[in-house]
Scaffold this motif. Structure first.
Motif, PDB file in Angstrom:
ATOM      1  N   ASN A   5     128.173  20.883  80.083  1.00 24.74           N
ATOM      2  CA  ASN A   5     128.493  19.806  79.146  1.00 24.74           C
ATOM      3  C   ASN A   5     127.595  19.853  77.917  1.00 24.74           C
ATOM      4  O   ASN A   5     128.040  19.597  76.795  1.00 24.74           O
ATOM      5  CB  ASN A   5     128.356  18.444  79.834  1.00 24.74           C
ATOM      6  CG  ASN A   5     129.483  18.175  80.813  1.00 24.74           C
ATOM      7  OD1 ASN A   5     130.597  18.670  80.639  1.00 24.74           O
ATOM      8  ND2 ASN A   5     129.200  17.403  81.847  1.00 24.74           N
ATOM      9  N   ALA A   8     128.802  22.599  75.765  1.00 30.05           N
ATOM     10  CA  ALA A   8     130.057  22.218  75.119  1.00 30.05           C
ATOM     11  C   ALA A   8     129.812  21.243  73.971  1.00 30.05           C
ATOM     12  O   ALA A   8     130.395  21.390  72.886  1.00 30.05           O
ATOM     13  CB  ALA A   8     131.004  21.593  76.150  1.00 30.05           C
ATOM     14  N   ILE A   9     128.941  20.263  74.189  1.00 27.61           N
ATOM     15  CA  ILE A   9     128.695  19.273  73.133  1.00 27.61           C
ATOM     16  C   ILE A   9     127.980  19.919  71.958  1.00 27.61           C
ATOM     17  O   ILE A   9     128.177  19.529  70.797  1.00 27.61           O
ATOM     18  CB  ILE A   9     127.901  18.066  73.692  1.00 27.61           C
ATOM     19  CG1 ILE A   9     128.136  16.826  72.811  1.00 27.61           C
ATOM     20  CG2 ILE A   9     126.424  18.363  73.784  1.00 27.61           C
ATOM     21  CD1 ILE A   9     129.513  16.266  72.882  1.00 27.61           C
ATOM     22  N   LEU A  12     130.529  21.537  69.864  1.00 29.76           N
ATOM     23  CA  LEU A  12     131.293  20.542  69.118  1.00 29.76           C
ATOM     24  C   LEU A  12     130.503  19.990  67.933  1.00 29.76           C
ATOM     25  O   LEU A  12     131.064  19.718  66.874  1.00 29.76           O
ATOM     26  CB  LEU A  12     131.688  19.376  70.039  1.00 29.76           C
ATOM     27  CG  LEU A  12     132.656  19.680  71.178  1.00 29.76           C
ATOM     28  CD1 LEU A  12     132.863  18.435  72.031  1.00 29.76           C
ATOM     29  CD2 LEU A  12     133.993  20.171  70.643  1.00 29.76           C
ATOM     30  N   LYS A  13     129.206  19.817  68.119  1.00 28.24           N
ATOM     31  CA  LYS A  13     128.399  19.083  67.145  1.00 28.24           C
ATOM     32  C   LYS A  13     127.641  19.959  66.156  1.00 28.24           C
ATOM     33  O   LYS A  13     127.103  19.441  65.174  1.00 28.24           O
ATOM     34  CB  LYS A  13     127.378  18.207  67.893  1.00 28.24           C
ATOM     35  CG  LYS A  13     127.988  17.089  68.724  1.00 28.24           C
ATOM     36  CD  LYS A  13     128.560  15.998  67.850  1.00 28.24           C
ATOM     37  CE  LYS A  13     129.018  14.805  68.662  1.00 28.24           C
ATOM     38  NZ  LYS A  13     129.548  13.716  67.803  1.00 28.24           N
ATOM     39  N   GLU A  76     136.723  17.100  67.114  1.00 25.17           N
ATOM     40  CA  GLU A  76     135.872  17.263  68.288  1.00 25.17           C
ATOM     41  C   GLU A  76     136.558  16.863  69.584  1.00 25.17           C
ATOM     42  O   GLU A  76     136.375  17.530  70.614  1.00 25.17           O
ATOM     43  CB  GLU A  76     134.591  16.437  68.115  1.00 25.17           C
ATOM     44  CG  GLU A  76     133.634  16.972  67.075  1.00 25.17           C
ATOM     45  CD  GLU A  76     132.424  16.085  66.906  1.00 25.17           C
ATOM     46  OE1 GLU A  76     131.500  16.491  66.179  1.00 25.17           O
ATOM     47  OE2 GLU A  76     132.408  14.980  67.488  1.00 25.17           O
ATOM     48  N   ARG A  79     139.021  19.476  71.050  1.00 22.58           N
ATOM     49  CA  ARG A  79     138.245  20.644  71.477  1.00 22.58           C
ATOM     50  C   ARG A  79     137.436  20.332  72.727  1.00 22.58           C
ATOM     51  O   ARG A  79     137.350  21.145  73.651  1.00 22.58           O
ATOM     52  CB  ARG A  79     137.321  21.102  70.350  1.00 22.58           C
ATOM     53  CG  ARG A  79     138.043  21.744  69.175  1.00 22.58           C
ATOM     54  CD  ARG A  79     137.058  22.082  68.066  1.00 22.58           C
ATOM     55  NE  ARG A  79     136.037  23.014  68.540  1.00 22.58           N
ATOM     56  CZ  ARG A  79     134.839  23.132  67.985  1.00 22.58           C
ATOM     57  NH1 ARG A  79     134.496  22.349  66.966  1.00 22.58           N
ATOM     58  NH2 ARG A  79     133.978  24.012  68.441  1.00 22.58           N
ATOM     59  N   GLY A  80     136.821  19.147  72.746  1.00 20.34           N
ATOM     60  CA  GLY A  80     136.032  18.766  73.911  1.00 20.34           C
ATOM     61  C   GLY A  80     136.873  18.679  75.171  1.00 20.34           C
ATOM     62  O   GLY A  80     136.467  19.140  76.244  1.00 20.34           O
ATOM     63  N   MET A  85     135.870  18.924  79.469  1.00 23.88           N
ATOM     64  CA  MET A  85     135.088  17.698  79.574  1.00 23.88           C
ATOM     65  C   MET A  85     136.021  16.514  79.823  1.00 23.88           C
ATOM     66  O   MET A  85     137.116  16.444  79.262  1.00 23.88           O
ATOM     67  CB  MET A  85     134.288  17.463  78.288  1.00 23.88           C
ATOM     68  CG  MET A  85     133.340  18.587  77.919  1.00 23.88           C
ATOM     69  SD  MET A  85     132.477  18.303  76.344  1.00 23.88           S
ATOM     70  CE  MET A  85     131.308  17.030  76.833  1.00 23.88           C
ATOM     71  N   LEU A  90     132.647  13.145  77.550  1.00 24.24           N
ATOM     72  CA  LEU A  90     132.707  13.428  76.113  1.00 24.24           C
ATOM     73  C   LEU A  90     132.251  12.221  75.305  1.00 24.24           C
ATOM     74  O   LEU A  90     131.488  12.358  74.339  1.00 24.24           O
ATOM     75  CB  LEU A  90     134.132  13.817  75.722  1.00 24.24           C
ATOM     76  CG  LEU A  90     134.394  14.097  74.235  1.00 24.24           C
ATOM     77  CD1 LEU A  90     133.503  15.225  73.728  1.00 24.24           C
ATOM     78  CD2 LEU A  90     135.867  14.440  74.009  1.00 24.24           C
ATOM     79  N   TYR A  93     128.274  11.697  75.852  1.00 24.39           N
ATOM     80  CA  TYR A  93     127.474  12.712  75.163  1.00 24.39           C
ATOM     81  C   TYR A  93     127.581  12.561  73.646  1.00 24.39           C
ATOM     82  O   TYR A  93     126.583  12.711  72.922  1.00 24.39           O
ATOM     83  CB  TYR A  93     127.919  14.112  75.583  1.00 24.39           C
ATOM     84  CG  TYR A  93     127.261  14.617  76.848  1.00 24.39           C
ATOM     85  CD1 TYR A  93     126.218  15.533  76.801  1.00 24.39           C
ATOM     86  CD2 TYR A  93     127.678  14.177  78.099  1.00 24.39           C
ATOM     87  CE1 TYR A  93     125.614  16.002  77.959  1.00 24.39           C
ATOM     88  CE2 TYR A  93     127.082  14.633  79.263  1.00 24.39           C
ATOM     89  CZ  TYR A  93     126.051  15.544  79.188  1.00 24.39           C
ATOM     90  OH  TYR A  93     125.444  15.998  80.337  1.00 24.39           O
ATOM     91  N   SER A  94     128.774  12.279  73.153  1.00 24.98           N
ATOM     92  CA  SER A  94     128.967  12.135  71.704  1.00 24.98           C
ATOM     93  C   SER A  94     128.201  10.940  71.163  1.00 24.98           C
ATOM     94  O   SER A  94     127.558  11.021  70.114  1.00 24.98           O
ATOM     95  CB  SER A  94     130.456  11.995  71.383  1.00 24.98           C
ATOM     96  OG  SER A  94     131.166  13.157  71.736  1.00 24.98           O
TER      97      SER A  94
END
Length: 224
Positions: A5, A8-9, A12-13, A76, A79-80, A85, A90, A93-94
């Motif tokens: 995770n 992955a985040i 995304l970020k 995001e 994609r997440g 996720m 998601l 974490y975001s």
């Protein structure tokens, strides 16, 4: 799973963080240039370079995120979810990354600013985080479902508020005094800070709650 995770985040970020680093670097350069200019004039006695740097960082971060956060969210989330996720993971974490972003900006501002107290800067930072959550809860999640038309509606409303807001405050009786009172409550320790903090935290928690409610079951448009 937690490590996956985190990876992955980060995927995304990372583009958004690059933008934030660019804004911070630009603000730092502007602060150095202005400090050099101020040393040649008497302005340095009124405006400190540290305050200019802090203001430039905060303003740049706020404006960029107000403009692009809705679009970034629309990119995001699909994609997440495609990374495997869950919506809950998601979302958590975001929101954590968003909070850390604001907190880092606030800490830098605390060291740079000579006019605002750390308590005031922290209140402003949490208020900004709260604002982001309400934007994501309405415009961001709305764009996930209905597409880019929501962004244009948000963009128009944003411009109307930015351009027409000051004139509206000036024209409405008592609005200017009310706005000044709210600002004063943020920066003046004369007011009961417990109630100020409770108000900020309550509005922030409400924003997180509404954000989650509108996000958890909203259909995601993967064609954005």
């Amino acid at each position: 799973m937690g490590r996956n995770n985190i990876k992955a985040i980060w995927q995304l970020k990372k583009n958004g963080e690059i933008w934030n680093l660019f804004v911070l670097a630009l603000a730092f350069v502007i602060g150095i240039v202005l400090e050099f200019i101020f040393k040649k004039t008497e302005i340095e006695d009124v405006i400190r370079a540290g305050d200019v740097v802090a203001a430039a960082m905060a303003y740049g971060y706020l404006i960029i995120n107000l403009f692009i956060k809705v679009f970034v969210l629309a990119d995001e989330v699909p994609r997440g979810l495609s990374f495997g996720m869950t919506r809950k993971v998601l979302f958590l974490y975001s929101r954590l990354v968003d909070f850390l972003e604001v907190l880092i900006i606030a800490i830098i501002a605390m060291f740079a600013s000579t006019s605002l107290t750390p308590n005031t800067i922290l209140k402003i930072a949490i208020a900004v985080y709260c604002l982001f959550n309400w934007i994501e809860a309405t415009a961001g999640n709305g764009m996930l479902k209905f597409g880019k038309v929501v962004y244009w509606i948000y963009y128009i409303i944003f411009l109307v508020i930015m351009i027409g807001g000051p004139r509206f405050i000036e024209s409405v009786s008592g609005a200017a005094d009310g706005t000044a009172l709210i600002i004063d409550m943020f920066i003046n320790p004369f007011y009961n800070q417990l109630y100020v903090w409770l108000g900020i935290l309550a509005f922030t928690l409400a924003g997180l709650f509404v954000n989650w409610l509108t996000f958890r079951k909203i259909p995601v448009n993967f064609s954005l």
